[in-house]
Scaffold this active site. Structure first.
Site, short mmCIF file in Angstrom:
data_model
loop_
_atom_site.label_atom_id
_atom_site.label_comp_id
_atom_site.label_asym_id
_atom_site.label_seq_id
_atom_site.Cartn_x
_atom_site.Cartn_y
_atom_site.Cartn_z
N HIS A 148 43.98 -50.51 -78.48
CA HIS A 148 43.85 -51.65 -77.57
C HIS A 148 42.40 -52.13 -77.47
O HIS A 148 42.05 -52.80 -76.51
CB HIS A 148 44.34 -51.28 -76.16
N GLU A 183 56.12 -59.68 -82.91
CA GLU A 183 55.02 -60.60 -83.21
C GLU A 183 55.30 -61.47 -84.44
O GLU A 183 54.97 -62.66 -84.48
CB GLU A 183 53.72 -59.82 -83.40
#
Length: 661
Positions: free
Chosen positions: A468, A401
């Site tokens: 998540h 990322e």
């Protein structure tokens, strides 16, 4: 005059050799002057590159003037070889308005598009990923350009180094990764930084070429970079370069060099790149003592003249309006109106449509993320995009990322819009640094906007557990320079996403996963925009003002449909900038306020909204402001535990208590 460095003239002309010598003298003389000014208290800090001039000067001299260079603290020779006006450099180091950051940052934390130089941030690592983005833009433009990015040997210990080299290798990006191995990361020796013999050895692991170069030999640096740059322009690929050198002075002047053995200092002092090269030029009759003396006198006169210009410049007078204005690039929103032709689609379809139509609108728009190409992303939002727009513009990324966010910034520097999909908003923590320290601060620091959208699939209600399910918008609403958008309905999702892509500033775009396939709405089929920073008044009533956004707005509407409360319901839609005008107008009408968000309460945005209302509407309040939020725990996986965690089941009681107050 015995040299400690062996020079081979090769095929270089005397003119080129003399120019290289001049180009090294200038930063050396500037540095020596800066050390005097530092002792006099006329500058606050200095990171010395004395003894390392051959690297910055050699690399810069070998590249074409319009090829980007991304230097670090000790690369003054990059700036001087690119002929940046010296008085502006001196103003920069004194924190004056004529510097490159208007007194907002110091040292070499700035860039200049005019000179194709992109300055660093103190976190070091993102610089490498930015070079990836610049190089990717070069490939997309087919301009046969390369770029060079600098790092110290200490910076190679950062994860960004691995990520950037890995991405560059996979994508065959034309980047020269230039590592100045100067012996110490502040006081930590290389023996405690890495365990291979040479940093160049690390190239093997990434499947890329690598070379070790004598960083004090200006001819070796210049000719090798010239050779490799020409090769890369024809055959794009990354190359890792290790320049063996030494840092003669401290990490910065206050650090000193007591941790360095005396014999090591003596060894490297004898390998001074300028003295050795001067002796070589004298021996070959290319330089004379008279010419050398005249050259040094002219450089000294130039430095003193340019320095006086900076000294004569007035100190900055703070201007509050200018400071606030420069956080974002000024952007005049242009409304693209909705069409009457609509179709009922899901939230997820609206996001996909907004992306698709934006890709059609902007031929220079690139989407990057994990599994977004052939697979279409884990939520299938970009399904079939690669067939329409190709893998150049719909790019699968490795799991990295940080480097990808930095690369998006690099694309932006070259006028290419970028969208980065975080597979889950939770994973943004791995890219947090370049978002909050690079994207957010760029325009404020040196006037360079970051035309980047970060898509953030977020939220609970889908049984995905602690890694998540977060709705972590509060991490970013606190950071000046970022815009944060969080729609709750398909029509808004499409219009706001298109607007975010149009906006030249960095935008965090939150998409609640539980809404993807559960919320339908008639959505305009055309390409249209919804203004960022404007809330939506969904319902009107005089009993209470309820403020919410995202999935929580649907909790509110569900409960209001089940009861007879008369409420103003405000869907914020944008959290930064916040539409306080709509909020205050409603509060002044109803006198009671309930703020509902899915995130845990402490430190959430409801705290700031509550404080703003108290400070600006206190005399209109008929009851304390109440907040409904989730528990102060991570988000659990089990459905019953998740239901207990969410604030939804505490909403009705809070609503009744407040109305009856």
């Amino acid at each position: 005059m015995k040299n400690s460095i062996y020079f081979d003239k090769m095929k270089l002309s005397n003119k080129v050799l003399l120019q290289l010598y001049k180009n090294m003298l200038l930063p050396r003389f500037i540095e020596e002057k800066m050390l005097v000014l530092l002792r006099q208290g006329k500058i606050s800090k200095w990171f010395s590159g004395i003894g390392q001039e051959a690297i910055a000067v050699g690399v810069t001299s070998a590249l074409e003037h319009d090829e980007y260079i991304l230097p670090m603290h000790r690369n003054l020779g990059v700036f001087t070889t690119r002929n940046i006006p010296l008085h502006r450099l001196f103003s920069q180091w004194q924190g004056k308005l004529n510097g490159f950051t208007k007194g907002r940052d110091r040292s070499f934390h700035f860039g200049s598009q005019e000179h194709h130089i992109i300055g660093m941030i103190s976190h070091l690592g993102p610089q490498l990923g930015i070079a990836d983005g610049i190089a990717l833009a070069n490939l997309l433009k087919s301009n046969n350009k390369t770029c060079a990015v600098f790092s110290g040997e200490g910076g190679t210990s950062e994860g960004d180094f691995h990520e950037a080299l890995n991405v560059a290798s996979i994508w065959n990006l034309p980047v020269l990764f230039c590592v100045e191995n100067n012996g110490y990361g502040l006081s930590t020796p290389t023996s405690e930084q890495y365990n291979c013999q040479h940093i160049a050895d690390k190239g093997i692991g990434y499947g890329i070429e690598s070379y070790s170069i004598d960083g004090n030999n200006i001819i070796e640096v210049y000719t090798k970079i010239d050779e490799l740059a020409k090769s890369i322009r024809k055959k794009p690929r990354p190359i890792l370069l290790e320049f063996k050198t030494f840092r003669i002075r401290g990490h910065e002047e206050a650090s000193g060099t007591k941790y360095v053995p005396e014999e090591q200092l003596e060894y490297w002092a004898a390998k001074d790149p300028i003295e050795n090269f001067k002796n070589y030029l004298l021996q070959k009759g290319i330089l004379s003592e008279t010419i050398d003396k005249d050259l040094k006198e002219k450089i000294t006169q130039t430095i003193n003249h340019e320095l006086q210009i900076a000294f004569d410049e007035e100190n900055i007078t703070p201007n509050l309006d200018v400071e606030l204005k420069d956080v974002y690039k000024v952007y005049d929103f242009i409304e693209s109106k909705t069409s009457d032709k609509k179709k009922k689609i899901r939230f997820v379809d609206a996001i996909s449509e907004g992306l698709y139509q934006s890709m059609q609108q902007y031929k220079n728009l690139v989407i990057m993320g994990q599994d977004i190409a052939e697979y279409g992303g884990v939520f299938k939002i970009t399904e079939d995009f690669v067939n329409k727009f190709g893998k150049e513009r719909v790019r699968n990324t490795p799991i990295c990322e940080s480097a990808i966010v930095s690369a998006a910034y690099g694309l932006s520097l070259q006028g290419i819009k970028a969208i980065v999909e975080m597979q889950f908003a939770d994973f943004v923590s791995s890219g947090f640094n370049p978002i909050v320290n690079l994207l957010a601060k760029s325009h404020y620091r040196w006037g360079q906007n970051a035309d980047v959208v970060i898509r953030m699939p977020c939220g609970a209600g889908v049984g995905a557990g602690p890694f998540h399910s977060q709705t972590n918008e509060a991490w970013f609403t606190k950071t000046p320079g970022l815009k944060v958008v969080y729609p709750a309905f398909p029509q808004d999702a499409k219009g706001l996403l298109i607007a975010a892509i149009n906006d030249p500033n960095p935008v965090l775009f939150f998409e609640h996963k539980a809404l993807y396939r559960s919320i339908y709405q008639d959505v305009s089929e055309n390409y249209f925009t919804t203004e960022i920073g404007k809330a939506s008044l969904l319902k009107e009533g005089n009993q209470i003002t309820i403020i919410s956004y995202g999935a929580a707005i649907h909790w509110v509407l569900e409960e209001l449909n089940a009861h007879s409360f008369k409420a103003d319901v405000i869907d914020l839609r944008t959290l930064q900038p916040l539409d306080t005008e709509t909020v205050y107008a409603s509060v002044q009408k109803t006198g009671k306020v309930l703020i509902v968000h899915e995130d845990s309460m402490f430190g959430g945005i409801s705290s700031d909204i509550s404080a703003l209302i108290t400070e600006n509407c206190f005399e209109y309040l008929d009851a304390p402001i109440k907040r409904v939020a989730s528990l102060e725990t991570p988000i659990p996986f089990d459905k019953n535990l998740e239901n207990q965690y969410l604030g939804k089941n505490r909403l009705v009681k809070a609503l009744i208590d407040l109305i009856n107050y």
